[in-house]
Design a protein around this motif. Structure first.
Motif, PDB file in Angstrom:
ATOM      1  N   LEU A   1       0.815  -1.209   0.000  1.00  0.00           N
ATOM      2  CA  LEU A   1       0.000   0.000   0.000  1.00  0.00           C
ATOM      3  C   LEU A   1       0.851   1.263   0.000  1.00  0.00           C
ATOM      4  CD1 LEU A   1      -2.708  -0.983   2.658  1.00  0.00           C
ATOM      5  CD2 LEU A   1      -2.563  -1.624   0.254  1.00  0.00           C
ATOM      6  N   VAL A   2       1.980   1.230   0.705  1.00  0.00           N
ATOM      7  CA  VAL A   2       2.844   2.416   0.829  1.00  0.00           C
ATOM      8  C   VAL A   2       4.292   1.982   0.846  1.00  0.00           C
ATOM      9  CG1 VAL A   2       3.456   4.432   2.245  1.00  0.00           C
ATOM     10  CG2 VAL A   2       1.086   3.642   2.175  1.00  0.00           C
TER      11      VAL A   2
ATOM     12  N   TYR B   1       5.382   6.991  -0.623  1.00  0.00           N
ATOM     13  CA  TYR B   1       4.701   6.798  -1.899  1.00  0.00           C
ATOM     14  C   TYR B   1       3.512   5.853  -1.742  1.00  0.00           C
ATOM     15  CZ  TYR B   1       9.040   8.671  -3.940  1.00  0.00           C
ATOM     16  OH  TYR B   1      10.116   9.446  -4.259  1.00  0.00           O
ATOM     17  N   GLY B   2       2.427   6.173  -2.427  1.00  0.00           N
ATOM     18  CA  GLY B   2       1.262   5.296  -2.444  1.00  0.00           C
ATOM     19  C   GLY B   2       0.491   5.477  -3.736  1.00  0.00           C
ATOM     20  N   SER B   3      -0.777   5.081  -3.714  1.00  0.00           N
ATOM     21  CA  SER B   3      -1.705   5.308  -4.834  1.00  0.00           C
ATOM     22  C   SER B   3      -1.178   4.817  -6.175  1.00  0.00           C
ATOM     23  CB  SER B   3      -2.062   6.804  -4.929  1.00  0.00           C
ATOM     24  OG  SER B   3      -2.745   7.212  -3.765  1.00  0.00           O
TER      25      SER B   3
ATOM     26  N   LEU C   1       4.895   2.727  -8.680  1.00  0.00           N
ATOM     27  CA  LEU C   1       5.855   1.616  -8.652  1.00  0.00           C
ATOM     28  C   LEU C   1       5.172   0.257  -8.529  1.00  0.00           C
ATOM     29  CD1 LEU C   1       8.438   3.264  -6.221  1.00  0.00           C
ATOM     30  CD2 LEU C   1       8.378   3.405  -8.718  1.00  0.00           C
ATOM     31  N   GLY C   2       3.923   0.160  -8.961  1.00  0.00           N
ATOM     32  CA  GLY C   2       3.222  -1.119  -8.933  1.00  0.00           C
ATOM     33  C   GLY C   2       2.389  -1.348  -7.695  1.00  0.00           C
ATOM     34  N   MET C   3       2.351  -0.393  -6.764  1.00  0.00           N
ATOM     35  CA  MET C   3       1.576  -0.554  -5.534  1.00  0.00           C
ATOM     36  C   MET C   3       0.078  -0.531  -5.795  1.00  0.00           C
ATOM     37  SD  MET C   3       3.677   1.765  -2.788  1.00  0.00           S
ATOM     38  CE  MET C   3       4.322   2.938  -3.970  1.00  0.00           C
TER      39      MET C   3
ATOM     40  N   ALA D   1      -3.180   5.643   4.889  1.00  0.00           N
ATOM     41  CA  ALA D   1      -2.113   4.638   4.853  1.00  0.00           C
ATOM     42  C   ALA D   1      -0.742   5.285   4.918  1.00  0.00           C
ATOM     43  CB  ALA D   1      -2.245   3.790   3.577  1.00  0.00           C
ATOM     44  N   GLU D   2      -0.561   6.412   4.219  1.00  0.00           N
ATOM     45  CA  GLU D   2       0.724   7.108   4.267  1.00  0.00           C
ATOM     46  C   GLU D   2       1.003   7.651   5.665  1.00  0.00           C
ATOM     47  OE1 GLU D   2      -0.706   7.486  -0.035  1.00  0.00           O
ATOM     48  OE2 GLU D   2      -1.581   7.429   1.968  1.00  0.00           O
TER      49      GLU D   2
END
Length: 583
Positions: free
Chosen positions: A143-144, A186-188, A191-193, A212-213
């Motif tokens: 997620l993050v 980083y989220g949303s 990088l494939g998350m 989540a962040e």
């Protein structure tokens, strides 16, 4: 203090649009947005309240650190609706390689927040990719993704003091306020998350914006103190003591935020509109609640908060002259408020005073940041009335063209809703003296000088005011030739304006959202954009390093994991140095 249940029902049933909300012409000025402070609706505050109330359980199935504090840690989190894993890798970092800028490729810590439990195979995969950050790849179970560096000024000092059986000096701690600082979260979908749609719909515990962040940064804070205790015990098991709980609560996580965050406020106007409208609704709710009179207890609570803010601002260390002067002015004006509140407390009864009078006085006599500090404090006085707004901080962000609208109606909308943009003289060089672009190396936003810096041909469309002006002029010319045509015909002839037309038609239905400032002016202050967004995150202690980036502290003063499930007072908005009590 418990609020009147009848008042709560009355306000809950009222239409937001009937509340006395401040106009966008006042709220959406860049300097005012840059004077916001965190409130009860800020994401760190709402996250902590949720974790404490729902008594989230955090265990540590893997704590594999060597005597230098390097290795792997996995925390398992049992939230109300799901299970998550916070995976952390602690690395040796050559001091010469320590760099908080986005161009760094090595860090003291790298971390990932994952859904479910993490098995050996997935842990190996994460161990290979998470330390690489942008250079690695993860899957949608993550997620993050985040990273952090130690504070050179405090981490070793704290560990040394604990190892020798002493608590660190609170004054030394206060100079920095944290043991680690994060340099990105980083989220949303990056990088494939997992993308935001998956997080929002599948993981209810993190369905609020940036939850989540923020949780990732909270767990970093938890680890930083756990690692300090651990290393002290490794160095001197006979004499070492653990950090005092009051110091742990005072410690936060450091953060440096630069231009990378600025475009978010321009590119997500519907979401920003929702954030601002809920904050303004909370303020208006406080004003309405006072219309029946403000009692002595509420006045006393405001006075206590005022004294706390005065101390908080006095404890901020910043080399930025503008911010330092602002802190001095705000403290002086709040001191005047404190003296007035004491005078009010001396009266036998206070039933005639309403907060609208205080707000009006502040707007007429005091600094804009003082005004917004007072607004934040007023919101704090009515938790039972405003906390429910935290569930309304999200928004659907689709911007749609209304093709059947006549061009004359669109012109009327622009003249009404975007009068601020039409008032800007873009023929002046300084009005177009800056441009936004992305760096080739890290694809991070940058601010360049027009006709001086390279990259103008790759300018990002963040100058909304200029785009509005250009579109308006084109529509005016078009309407002279084709006065009976609609927006669809205009877009067919002028497809480059489809984006700004969709934005204007959509935002015309919103109260806030568009920042009423020329963001390509040569003297634009992007730091106001950063501070606005950070205030909704919930940070404190702003320390500008230039007009382009700012240091701040996250979760300072927040409850600890050991406080989950207990009755706490959510009063850590403006953290101040603790006076140590018996542990």
């Amino acid at each position: 203090m418990q609020q009147d249940p009848h008042l709560i029902e009355q306000l809950a049933a009222s239409n937001i649009r009937l509340l006395p909300l401040r106009p966008a012409s006042q709220v959406m000025q860049l300097e005012r947005l840059g004077s916001f402070h965190q409130s009860r609706l800020s994401f760190m505050r709402t996250l902590v309240r949720r974790m404490v109330a729902e008594n989230w359980q955090v265990s540590t199935p893997i704590f594999d650190l060597d005597d230098q504090g390097y290795g792997t840690v996995v925390y398992q989190v049992e939230a109300k609706y799901g299970t998550f894993s916070f995976v952390l890798f602690s690395h040796y970092l050559d001091p010469e390689q320590r760099n908080d800028r986005v161009i760094a490729n090595q860090w003291d810590l790298t971390m990932a927040l994952c859904e479910g439990t993490v098995g050996p195979e997935q842990l190996d995969f994460l161990r290979t990719n998470v330390p690489k950050q942008e250079a690695g790849r993860v899957d949608s179970r993550v997620l993050v993704l985040s990273r952090a560096n130690r504070s050179a000024r405090t981490f070793d000092y704290v560990v040394d003091e604990l190892a020798q059986g002493r608590q660190p000096n609170v004054d030394v701690i206060a100079e920095v306020g944290y043991l680690y600082r994060t340099t990105a979260a980083y989220g949303s979908g990056k990088l494939g998350m997992a993308d935001w749609e998956k997080v929002r719909t599948k993981h209810r515990d993190f369905a609020r914006p940036f939850a989540a962040e923020m949780f990732t940064c909270y767990m970093l804070r938890h680890f930083s103190m756990q690692q300090a205790d651990y290393l002290a015990a490794q160095r001197s098991p006979e004499t070492a003591v653990n950090l005092h709980l009051d110091i742990k609560r005072y410690l936060g996580i450091g953060n440096s935020t630069g231009l990378g965050m600025a475009p978010f406020l321009i590119n997500h106007p519907l979401l920003i509109n929702q954030w601002i409208e809920m904050r303004e609704t909370a303020l208006a709710t406080a004003v309405v609640a006072s219309e029946t009179g403000v009692d002595r207890e509420t006045m006393a609570r405001l006075d206590m908060a005022t004294q706390r803010v005065i101390q908080h601002l006095g404890e901020i260390i910043t080399a930025d002259e503008r911010q330092s002067n602002s802190n001095v002015v705000v403290r002086e004006e709040l001191q005047a408020l404190h003296l007035w509140l004491q005078e009010q407390a001396a009266e036998l009864a206070i039933t005639h005073y309403v907060w609208a009078d205080l707000i009006q006085y502040a707007e007429q006599h005091w600094h804009i940041e003082t005004q917004e500090v007072i607004n934040s404090m007023l919101i704090e006085l009515y938790p039972d009335l405003v906390d429910g707004l935290e569930e309304q901080m999200g928004a659907e962000e689709s911007q749609q063209i209304t093709p059947e609208m006549s061009v004359s109606e669109l012109l009327a909308i622009i003249e009404d809703k975007y009068d601020w943009a039409l008032a800007i003289d873009f023929s002046k060089h300084e009005s177009v003296g800056a441009f936004w672009y992305r760096s080739e190396e890290k694809m991070e936003p940058r601010l360049g000088q027009t006709n001086i810096d390279m990259g103008m041909e790759k300018e990002m469309p963040l100058g909304i005011g200029r785009l509005v002006r250009e579109c308006y002029d084109c529509i005016q010319d078009y309407s002279k030739i084709s006065p009976s045509q609609n927006v669809a015909h205009f877009i067919i002839k002028n497809p480059t304006f489809s984006g700004i037309v969709a934005r204007m038609q959509t935002m015309a239905q919103s109260r806030y959202g568009d920042i009423r400032e020329n963001l390509v002016h040569s003297d634009v202050l992007p730091i106001y954009l950063l501070r606005c967004k950070l205030s909704f995150f919930g940070v404190s202690k702003f320390d500008p390093r230039s007009r382009l980036w700012v240091r701040n502290t996250m979760f300072q003063g927040a409850p600890l994991i050991s406080d989950f499930g207990q009755a706490i007072v959510d009063d850590w908005q403006f953290p101040i140095k603790p006076v140590l009590t018996t542990q």
